[in-house]
Every structure is written in structure tokens, then in C-alpha cells.
Design an enzyme around this catalytic site. Structure first.
Site, mmCIF file in Angstrom:
data_model
loop_
_atom_site.group_PDB
_atom_site.id
_atom_site.type_symbol
_atom_site.label_atom_id
_atom_site.label_comp_id
_atom_site.label_asym_id
_atom_site.label_seq_id
_atom_site.Cartn_x
_atom_site.Cartn_y
_atom_site.Cartn_z
ATOM 1 N N LYS A 271 40.575 39.464 14.776
ATOM 2 C CA LYS A 271 39.926 38.186 14.516
ATOM 3 C C LYS A 271 40.760 37.216 13.743
ATOM 4 C CE LYS A 271 35.755 36.038 13.879
ATOM 5 N NZ LYS A 271 36.282 34.822 14.145
ATOM 6 N N LYS B 80 45.821 35.941 14.943
ATOM 7 C CA LYS B 80 46.008 34.211 14.781
ATOM 8 C C LYS B 80 46.754 33.658 15.877
ATOM 9 C CE LYS B 80 45.145 31.818 10.976
ATOM 10 N NZ LYS B 80 43.686 31.913 10.130
ATOM 11 N N THR C 130 33.618 28.681 3.886
ATOM 12 C CA THR C 130 35.057 28.813 3.363
ATOM 13 C C THR C 130 34.902 28.249 2.130
ATOM 14 O OG1 THR C 130 36.013 28.801 5.756
ATOM 15 C CG2 THR C 130 37.641 28.665 3.576
#
Length: 434
Positions: free
Chosen positions: A83, A119, A207
Site C-alpha cells: 500500500k 511506493k 491526512t
């Protein structure tokens, strides 16, 4: 420019991502030493599982063909599917992707999610391309990645210079390559999608809200109030804006902001909403905002404040400026904004750092909620999402804070130790194949 894309120019582009892999490895080894990590597991976690590099052609609006380089690094999947975000930026390279993928492994583990870390992105300056070109680049990149991503294998999300529209293009391209009977079942191949395309309500602020919550939890633990506290923000995109939005509601005062176009300050306070509206009609720029004065970019971190929120790219706080920081709290909204040398100086000066893998983990927690929502065919309401996020973030913060107190270590070491121990336990219980 929308808040989802405002991070496009919210960083000083002259500062490349240099030494991030060295930083993350030093952080990892320090925590591994503290918990006496099993040597075999240390070897496994010190390297990535897979590193995908793709070169692909795309036809531009004028008919010319350009070749782009994209990356996807999959660090570890002991706890679940990989992820992590995809970023479009000139500094994207394999070393940066490795470091960011490793940080994602620790971040998902610390949050207690059933994920590993990945990533990637494309080495590109998206401001130089039209919307239609960016769509073709994104779709061709998705096609080039092929089966290296998938809803139960590797789940990308937005990152620097990518947004919900980018994720919608990826999802549509990926689903179009699946057999007809499987297409709708693969909607959760990415998270951070638009609401109408299976996105989670509130994902845009997750976030930044997590950064705010981390600061609030720290204040509660420190028996202090956020009312009247001065804070500065580097980067005024999704993360910086939403963190400032919620802090202002607590009575805290935004006194300075920096983006790629410049730095502004007003010690009497800057209205978060007024600045946001101003940036929207000025191509994302904060420069020349009324009732503010320009600040030398190099002196931004030296400004008087109580809280500093670096919410742009990595390596912003270093040995060159750490000794000048006046804030007593650093809340890392970005990934790796403080390098190892800078952190040592800050800790020696008694400055608290809420580490990135804890502070900005609201995004990946929100991504997990979206993934579950798609997987189960549900639609969650905003108040439900925010309540779940609040609970999840508080659990993580309390674990890290208590560990730091009990082990007499800083918050980053505590966060890394907790994250690594969870993965170590999985390997011990499962064993190593064959």
C-alpha cells in the site's frame, strides 16, 4: 487549482530528495538495535521485495512521442497487500521510491492495518503537460504496470502531484483490462478516488485531520491548550490546508506559510480560509496575500512559533537549519521532512517530533476505510469516517507515547519499534518459506 492538487507547487523544487534511503535505514537500524530484532528478519526488512521500472511512450498533444520512466517499489507484504502512493515529480527515482516504500511498511504496521508498504511514481514535472497529456501518461503507466498492482496485491493512492482524478484514470484503465465479469470487483485497486467513482467521503482531509489529531493528542498529554498557540506550515496543499483548518478551529493561530512561490507571515494571524480562497484564484500561489509580508524562504523555519508543520517533501529540516528552529513541536505532515542529522539537533535541543509514520498516517487509514467500503459494497457517511479515524489515530498515538515513556526513547524510535515488532511477530509465527 484544487486542494487535491495544490501540493503541485507547495515545495521548494530546488531541494531534491537526497539521502532519504540513508535516513530510513538509520532510523530502522536504530529501532532494530533497540528491540534486538532477529538477524534473519533484519535482513529481510532491510531490502525490498520487488522493484519495477517501466519506460513507456506517450503521444503528446502536438503529435510528438515522449518516453517516460515510472517506478513501483514493493518493500514488504508480510501483513497484507502493498500500500502506498504514486507521485509525479522530477525527483522521483528508485532510491526515493525505496525509502518511501519502507516508510509505508512501518506506517501501515504501526496503524494496525492489514497492509505492507509500496511506493512509486513517474519522473515528471506535471506542470509542463496538459490535462489530456497527463491522462494519457497515467493510463499508459497503469497499463505498463499491468499485474504488478491489484486490489489484493498492491493498492496505489494519491501522493505529491497526483489526486483523485489521477486515481480515477488508474482505476478505469485497470478495470478495463480485466475480464468483464471481474471489472466492478476491482474498483478498490486504488484508493483516493472521487466520491462518484467509489471514493470515501472525507478522504481529501484525512491526512491533514490526522496531523491535527496528533498535535491535539500531544497537547492533551502535555496538559496544554492549543488555544493561542502559533503555528507555521510548509506546504498548503491537502495536508497543510486541512491541518491548519482544524487547528484554527481549536484556537491556534497560523502565522506563516511557505510554498514553492514564496513565504509569507503575519504574527497577528493569517486566516486559513481566506488564504485558501486566495490561493484558489491565484493558481495555488500564496504570494502577495493581503495583510501579510514576504519572508526570505531560507529563514522560514527560523520564524517565531510554537508548532511547525512541514507538509511538503522530504529533507526540509536538516543540520543547516535545525539549530535555528524556534518551535517546540515538529508535526511531520510530509514523509521524511526531517533528516537524521537535523533530528539529532532537534532532540538535543529538547524539541519534540511527532514522526511522519504516526503523524500523517490519517491518509492511509482513510485509504483503508475506502478499500473496505469498496470491498464490502458499502457507503460510509462523513461523520462515521471521521469518528473511526479519530479512534484509530488515538489508539496509535497512545501506543507510541506510552512506549516512548516506558522505554525512555523519542517518539520516532518508539513508533518504529512498535511497527517492526508487529512484522517480526508475523514472521516468527509463519516461518520462512520453504
Amino acid at each position: 487549482m484544487t486542494t487535491a492538487t495544490a501540493d503541485l507547487k507547495k515545495v521548494t523544487k530546488k531541494v531534491p530528495i537526497i539521502g532519504m534511503m540513508d535516513n530510513v535505514m538509520e532510523q530502522f537500524n536504530s529501532a532494530a538495535d533497540h528491540i534486538n530484532l532477529h538477524q534473519s528478519i533484519r535482513k529481510i526488512l532491510s531490502i525490498t521485495n520487488n522493484e519495477i521500472l517501466v519506460n513507456f511512450p506517450v503521444k503528446m498533444d502536438n503529435g510528438d512521442v515522449e518516453i517516460f520512466t515510472g517506478y513501483r517499489v514493493q518493500h514488504n507484504n508480510a501483513l497484507g497487500p502493498y500500500k502506498g502512493g504514486l507521485r509525479y515529480h522530477p525527483t522521483v527515482d528508485i532510491d526515493a521510491a525505496r525509502a518511501l516504500a519502507m516508510w509505508m511498511t512501518w506506517k501501515t504496521s504501526l496503524a494496525g492495518l492489514p497492509y505492507g508498504g509500496g511506493k512509486g511514481g513517474i519522473k515528471i514535472d506535471p506542470s509542463k503537460y496538459s490535462q489530456s497529456e497527463l491522462e494519457r501518461i497515467t493510463r499508459r503507466f497503469t497499463f505498463a504496470l499491468a499485474d504488478n498492482i491489484g486490489p489484493e496485491h498492491d493498492i496505489p493512492a494519491p501522493d505529491v502531484n497526483t489526486n483523485s482524478q489521477t486515481m480515477a484514470w488508474i482505476a478505469d484503465t485497470y478495470m478495463s483490462t480485466r475480464p468483464p465479469a471481474e471489472r466492478t470487483a476491482n474498483q478498490h485497486v486504488v484508493t483516493g478516488k472521487p466520491d462518484a467513482s467509489g471514493g470515501l467521503e472525507g478522504r481529501d482531509r484525512a491526512t491533514g485531520y490526522g496531523v491535527y489529531l496528533s498535535i491535539k493528542f500531544w497537547a492533551d498529554k502535555s496538559n496544554t491548550s492549543l488555544d493561542g498557540k502559533k503555528f507555521i506550515v510548509q506546504g498548503f496543499g491537502n495536508v497543510g490546508y486541512w491541518a491548519a483548518h482544524f487547528l484554527e478551529k481549536e484556537g491556534a493561530k497560523l502565522v506563516a506559510v511557505q510554498d514553492a512561490t514564496g513565504s509569507i507571515q503575519n504574527q497577528n494571524g493569517i486566516s486559513v480560509e481566506d488564504l485558501f480562497k486566495y490561493s484558489q484564484i491565484n493558481d495555488g500561489s500564496i504570494v502577495n496575500f493581503p495583510d501579510s509580508k514576504t519572508v526570505d524562504t531560507k529563514k522560514f523555519f527560523t520564524l517565531d512559533c510554537d508548532i511547525c508543520i512541514p507538509a511538503a517533501l522530504g529533507n526540509q529540516i536538516t543540520k543547516e537549519n535545525a539549530h535555528q528552529i524556534k518551535a517546540r513541536l515538529i508535526a511531520e505532515g510530509a514523509n521524511g521532512p526531517t533528516n537524521v542529522e537535523g533530528e539529532k539537533i532537534l532532540l538535543e535541543r529538547g524539541i519534540t517530533i511527532i514522526p511522519d509514520i504516526l503523524c500523517n498516517s490519517g491518509g492511509v487509514v482513510g485509504s483503508y476505510f475506502e478499500w473496505l467500503q469498496n470491498r464490502n459494497g458499502e457507503i460510509w457517511q462523513l461523520d462515521e469516517v471521521m469518528a473511526k479515524l479519530d479512534k484509530k489515530m488515538k489508539e496509535s498515538f497512545n501506543k507510541v507515547f506510552d512506549y516512548a515513556i516506558n522505554e525512555t526513547v523519542d517518539l520516532r524510535t518508539a513508533a518504529f519499534c512498535i511497527a517492526i515488532q508487529r512484522i517480526e511477530k508475523a514472521y516468527i509465527q509463519r516461518g520462512i518459506f520453504p
